[in-house]
Design an enzyme around this catalytic site. Structure first.
Site, mmCIF file in Angstrom:
data_model
loop_
_atom_site.group_PDB
_atom_site.id
_atom_site.type_symbol
_atom_site.label_atom_id
_atom_site.label_comp_id
_atom_site.label_asym_id
_atom_site.label_seq_id
_atom_site.Cartn_x
_atom_site.Cartn_y
_atom_site.Cartn_z
ATOM 1 N N HIS A 117 0.530 9.164 3.249
ATOM 2 C CA HIS A 117 -0.724 8.396 3.330
ATOM 3 C C HIS A 117 -1.085 8.206 4.805
ATOM 4 O O HIS A 117 -0.422 7.461 5.525
ATOM 5 C CB HIS A 117 -0.462 7.053 2.622
ATOM 6 C CG HIS A 117 -1.603 6.081 2.670
ATOM 7 N ND1 HIS A 117 -1.469 4.775 2.260
ATOM 8 C CD2 HIS A 117 -2.898 6.213 3.070
ATOM 9 C CE1 HIS A 117 -2.624 4.150 2.400
ATOM 10 N NE2 HIS A 117 -3.498 4.998 2.895
ATOM 11 N N MET A 132 0.797 5.101 10.166
ATOM 12 C CA MET A 132 -0.212 4.218 10.789
ATOM 13 C C MET A 132 -0.244 4.480 12.293
ATOM 14 O O MET A 132 0.812 4.648 12.916
ATOM 15 C CB MET A 132 0.152 2.752 10.540
ATOM 16 C CG MET A 132 0.362 2.425 9.070
ATOM 17 S SD MET A 132 0.618 0.662 8.801
ATOM 18 C CE MET A 132 1.137 0.651 7.083
ATOM 19 N N GLY A 149 3.881 -5.819 1.454
ATOM 20 C CA GLY A 149 4.134 -7.200 0.996
ATOM 21 C C GLY A 149 2.922 -8.101 0.919
ATOM 22 O O GLY A 149 3.061 -9.326 0.884
ATOM 23 N N MET A 184 -7.250 1.297 -2.541
ATOM 24 C CA MET A 184 -6.393 0.318 -1.849
ATOM 25 C C MET A 184 -6.580 -1.029 -2.539
ATOM 26 O O MET A 184 -7.711 -1.520 -2.667
ATOM 27 C CB MET A 184 -6.778 0.182 -0.366
ATOM 28 C CG MET A 184 -6.390 1.352 0.534
ATOM 29 S SD MET A 184 -4.667 1.875 0.471
ATOM 30 C CE MET A 184 -3.795 0.397 0.968
ATOM 31 N N GLY A 215 5.942 -0.905 -2.720
ATOM 32 C CA GLY A 215 6.909 -1.055 -1.630
ATOM 33 C C GLY A 215 7.835 -2.224 -1.878
ATOM 34 O O GLY A 215 8.984 -2.075 -2.308
ATOM 35 N N SER A 268 7.112 3.082 -1.926
ATOM 36 C CA SER A 268 6.690 3.199 -0.533
ATOM 37 C C SER A 268 7.848 2.812 0.378
ATOM 38 O O SER A 268 8.325 1.676 0.338
ATOM 39 C CB SER A 268 5.501 2.265 -0.263
ATOM 40 O OG SER A 268 5.338 2.131 1.138
ATOM 41 N N ASP A 276 -2.629 1.234 -4.449
ATOM 42 C CA ASP A 276 -1.676 1.052 -3.358
ATOM 43 C C ASP A 276 -1.830 -0.353 -2.784
ATOM 44 O O ASP A 276 -2.857 -0.673 -2.189
ATOM 45 C CB ASP A 276 -1.950 2.124 -2.286
ATOM 46 C CG ASP A 276 -0.915 2.106 -1.168
ATOM 47 O OD1 ASP A 276 0.025 1.288 -1.223
ATOM 48 O OD2 ASP A 276 -1.059 2.917 -0.229
ATOM 49 N N GLY A 277 -0.782 -1.163 -2.967
ATOM 50 C CA GLY A 277 -0.736 -2.490 -2.354
ATOM 51 C C GLY A 277 -0.599 -3.605 -3.373
ATOM 52 O O GLY A 277 -1.408 -3.723 -4.304
ATOM 53 N N MET A 282 -3.014 6.675 7.497
ATOM 54 C CA MET A 282 -3.886 5.575 7.938
ATOM 55 C C MET A 282 -4.118 5.761 9.428
ATOM 56 O O MET A 282 -3.621 4.993 10.264
ATOM 57 C CB MET A 282 -3.224 4.225 7.617
ATOM 58 C CG MET A 282 -3.359 3.832 6.161
ATOM 59 S SD MET A 282 -2.226 2.528 5.693
ATOM 60 C CE MET A 282 -0.783 3.516 5.349
ATOM 61 N N ASP A 336 3.947 5.825 4.605
ATOM 62 C CA ASP A 336 2.755 5.260 5.236
ATOM 63 C C ASP A 336 2.737 5.566 6.733
ATOM 64 O O ASP A 336 3.577 5.080 7.488
ATOM 65 C CB ASP A 336 2.729 3.743 5.010
ATOM 66 C CG ASP A 336 2.405 3.405 3.570
ATOM 67 O OD1 ASP A 336 1.330 3.809 3.102
ATOM 68 O OD2 ASP A 336 3.239 2.759 2.902
ATOM 69 N N HIS A 390 6.350 7.723 -1.289
ATOM 70 C CA HIS A 390 5.126 7.432 -0.538
ATOM 71 C C HIS A 390 5.502 7.027 0.897
ATOM 72 O O HIS A 390 6.330 6.136 1.101
ATOM 73 C CB HIS A 390 4.394 6.287 -1.243
ATOM 74 C CG HIS A 390 3.078 5.908 -0.662
ATOM 75 N ND1 HIS A 390 1.895 6.552 -0.976
ATOM 76 C CD2 HIS A 390 2.732 4.923 0.207
ATOM 77 C CE1 HIS A 390 0.886 5.980 -0.325
ATOM 78 N NE2 HIS A 390 1.368 4.983 0.400
HETATM 79 C C1 DX5 Z 1 -0.266 -0.664 2.947
HETATM 80 C C2 DX5 Z 1 0.405 0.607 2.526
HETATM 81 C C3 DX5 Z 1 1.176 0.489 1.277
HETATM 82 C C4 DX5 Z 1 2.327 -0.482 1.317
HETATM 83 C C5 DX5 Z 1 2.427 -1.088 -0.037
HETATM 84 O O1 DX5 Z 1 -1.081 -0.420 4.019
HETATM 85 O O2 DX5 Z 1 -0.543 1.641 2.348
HETATM 86 O O3 DX5 Z 1 1.636 1.774 0.827
HETATM 87 O O4 DX5 Z 1 3.558 0.099 1.628
HETATM 88 O O5 DX5 Z 1 3.384 -2.066 0.021
HETATM 89 P P1 DX5 Z 1 3.505 -3.232 -1.063
HETATM 90 O O6 DX5 Z 1 3.795 -2.559 -2.380
HETATM 91 O O7 DX5 Z 1 4.649 -4.005 -0.556
HETATM 92 O O8 DX5 Z 1 2.214 -3.973 -1.067
HETATM 93 ZN ZN ZN Z 2 0.234 3.527 1.390
#
Ligand code: DX5
Ligand code: ZN
Length: 225
Positions: A65, A36, A144, A136, A196, A7, A174-175, A67, A34, A32
């Protein structure tokens, strides 16, 4: 085969193209991204302009993705700049079935995402429309965060649904995926791991981060088909 999708949310945006190329060279399967909107989640990130720049930096599939609330008007703009896979949130789509059909119609691969509080039941009637179900494993909005162990049971249930239906959609988590949590997710039934921080913030760099994750996953016993 377990796929790893770094990510870029945790990458250095001052040299994003290079960071994406590094992940590809390190053996990533997808990239990936993100998106938002500051409404569905409090954070604001990137739009089609940045996805277009990422597209020029890699040949890997781009997993975008969304969001965002009401993602429908954004599907075509993201597809036009090169999004290959577009997961949307069940919580953000009042006409989910139609939204997924639209992703398919645009030539991208549809996915549906479940927030931690959303049960697998919520996607039962759209399973034939999707290529991916995303569980999720943190609350969306930030990189993080700490993996939520209770989501392993949800991954198991989604895997059981897949078995019952005799279909073959990807099960993506994811996460909070790192060398400790990745094997647990794979053993529960995940087939795609988004990561990520554990890749982009690895103290020895992206190559080492991805290699460590692969190594951890290779020791796991994948769930039965
Ligand atoms: C969170 C995102 C993830 C995020 C994951 O809302 O959808 O894709 O980048 O990051 P890590 O792996 O650091 O939890
Ligand atoms: Zn994501």
């Amino acid at each position: 085969m377990i796929r790893i999708a770094p990510s870029v949310l945790s990458a250095d945006f001052a040299c994003l193209g290079d960071q994406v190329a590094q992940a590809e060279a390190a053996g990533a399967d997808w990239i990936h991204v993100d998106v938002m909107d500051g409404r569905f989640v409090p954070n604001l990130t990137v739009g089609p302009l940045v996805v277009e720049a990422i597209r020029r930096s890699t040949r890997l599939p781009l997993d975008v993705h969304l969001m965002v609330e009401n993602p429908e008007p954004l599907l075509q703009p993201f597809r036009e700049v090169g999004a290959d896979r577009i997961p949307v949130h069940v919580e953000a789509c009042p006409r989910l079935h139609r939204t997924l059909a639209e992703v398919r119609h645009l030539g991208a691969s549809p996915g549906v995402v479940l927030n931690p509080h959303t049960p697998p039941k919520a996607v039962e009637w759209v399973l034939s429309e999707v290529d991916t179900v995303v569980v999720m494993t943190v609350n969306p909005g930030l990189g993080g965060q700490t993996f939520l162990p209770s989501m392993l049971e949800k991954v198991r249930r989604v895997r059981a649904l897949r078995r019952t239906r005799g279909t073959n959609f990807e099960i993506q988590v994811d996460g909070g995926i790192d060398t400790n949590t990745a094997p647990l997710a794979v053993e529960a039934g995940a087939t795609v791991l988004v990561a990520g921080h554990s890749i982009y913030r690895h103290p020895e760099g992206v190559v080492a981060g991805l290699a460590a994750l692969r190594q951890a996953v290779s020791a796991a016993r994948p769930a039965p088909a």
